[in-house]
Design an enzyme around this catalytic site. Structure first.
Site, PDB file in Angstrom:
ATOM      1  CE  LYS A   1       0.012  22.678 -34.639  1.00  0.00           C
ATOM      2  NZ  LYS A   1      -1.286  23.194 -34.318  1.00  0.00           N
TER       3      LYS A   1
ATOM      4  CE  LYS B   1       7.501  14.442 -26.197  1.00  0.00           C
ATOM      5  NZ  LYS B   1       7.281  14.973 -24.863  1.00  0.00           N
TER       6      LYS B   1
ATOM      7  CE  LYS C   1       8.414  20.326 -19.847  1.00  0.00           C
ATOM      8  NZ  LYS C   1       7.100  19.887 -19.395  1.00  0.00           N
TER       9      LYS C   1
END
Ligand code: SF4
Length: 332
Positions: A194, A191, A111
């Site tokens: 949304k 993956k 990240k």
């Protein structure tokens, strides 16, 4: 009965990846353990987000969990930021957490690479995770393989605090491996997420389910209807394993390997099983959505139950760490 803790970020409506990867397992765990489940909004703010959407996303996630079968009569379901003890214990645990261990976490490195300026909260994310679990002295944490590194760090943090302040006070949480197959997004690569627009929502209408499933990626070896395929490399087959009964799965695998049918036939069978499984959830969600204050009341009660446990833990943590106890007004 062992106590289980797990959390899910408020990404809005649950999708089938969340459901098959975690929430379906949570529903089963309620029959075997004392469960505490949380919508972890404090974790969500470590990534860029829209403040005006956070409350609704949190409420929508709670609706999804309740509709999926989380039973507030048996299970503590609450919103993480409603129980301040999580952040208090998180700070305390930060003081015994080695910086090098945090910097070694794979998820942090992934990240952090994608952000120009890395907030310290991203680095200390696993400490808050440790606090989430330890504040309830939970012994079991359902995790996927990709979360094992954070769980090992959580155990290390518990060991270090115990060694310094109170041997055996915090249990070292054990992983409860879900064994669920990872469902990829409908693109078949990334993956299911949304933000990538590759999901099927758990509460979508039958028409929307079919519209999204129809173009979903399959085994690339099936270029034409006559080409046999391999269900083991097909994400549609993984979803079949979550929704279709075992005899149907066996039939799907056989039809795929022998090119007995086309991928569209296969997806239609899957859509029918998904719709049959998800229709009761959608109906329960509609009832909950029609009564938002009822959902808020359930979350308030969940937070009260969670807080009662967390407060007891923190009284003992503060005592063992030697903090001066506050007095009541008018006290000595
Ligand atoms: S027939 Fe079904 S399992 Fe086989 S590749 Fe097509 S969609 Fe996937």
């Amino acid at each position: 009965m062992a106590r289980v803790f797990s959390g899910i970020q408020p990404s809005g409506e649950l999708h089938i990846g969340n459901y098959l990867g975690a929430v379906q397992n949570w529903v089963r765990l309620q029959d075997q353990h004392e469960c505490i489940f949380s919508v972890v909004d404090l974790h969500a703010i470590t990534q860029p987000y829209e403040p005006q959407e956070l409350a609704q996303r949190t409420q929508d996630m709670a609706v999804g969990l309740l509709a999926a079968g989380i039973d507030p009569a048996r299970t503590v379901l609450f919103v993480q930021s409603h129980v301040a003890e999580h952040t208090e214990l998180s700070w305390i645990l930060t003081t015994v957490t080695p910086l090098g261990e945090l910097e070694r976490q794979t998820q942090y490195k992934d990240k952090a690479q994608r952000q120009e300026s890395v907030p310290a909260g991203l680095l200390s994310y696993p400490v808050l995770q440790a606090a989430d679990v330890l504040v309830y002295q939970a012994g079991l944490v359902p995790v996927g393989e990709d979360q094992l590194q954070h769980l090992e760090l959580m155990r290390e943090i518990a060991r270090r605090w115990n060694a310094r302040y109170g041997n055996g006070f915090f249990p070292e949480p054990q992983p409860l491996l879900t064994g669920a197959k990872r469902v990829l997004g409908l693109d078949g690569h990334a993956k299911m997420s949304k933000s990538l627009g590759n999901t099927i929502g758990l509460l979508e209408s039958p028409e929307a389910i079919w519209a999204k499933l129809r173009p979903a990626a399959t085994d690339p070896a099936r270029k034409t209807r006559k080409d046999p395929g391999n269900p083991e490399v097909c994400n549609v087959f993984t979803i079949h394993q979550g929704f279709s009964p075992p005899p149907v799965q066996a039939h799907v695998a056989q039809q795929c390997r022998t090119a007995g049918w086309g991928c569209l036939d296969c997806k239609r069978v899957l859509a029918d099983h998904m719709i049959a499984a998800l229709t009761p959830l959608r109906e329960r969600a509609a009832q909950l959505q029609a009564n938002p204050s009822g959902v808020r009341a359930l979350l308030r009660e969940g937070a009260e139950r969670a807080r009662a446990i967390a407060r007891r833990t923190m009284i003992e943590v503060r005592r063992r760490m030697g903090f001066l106890e506050p007095t009541e007004r008018g006290g000595d």
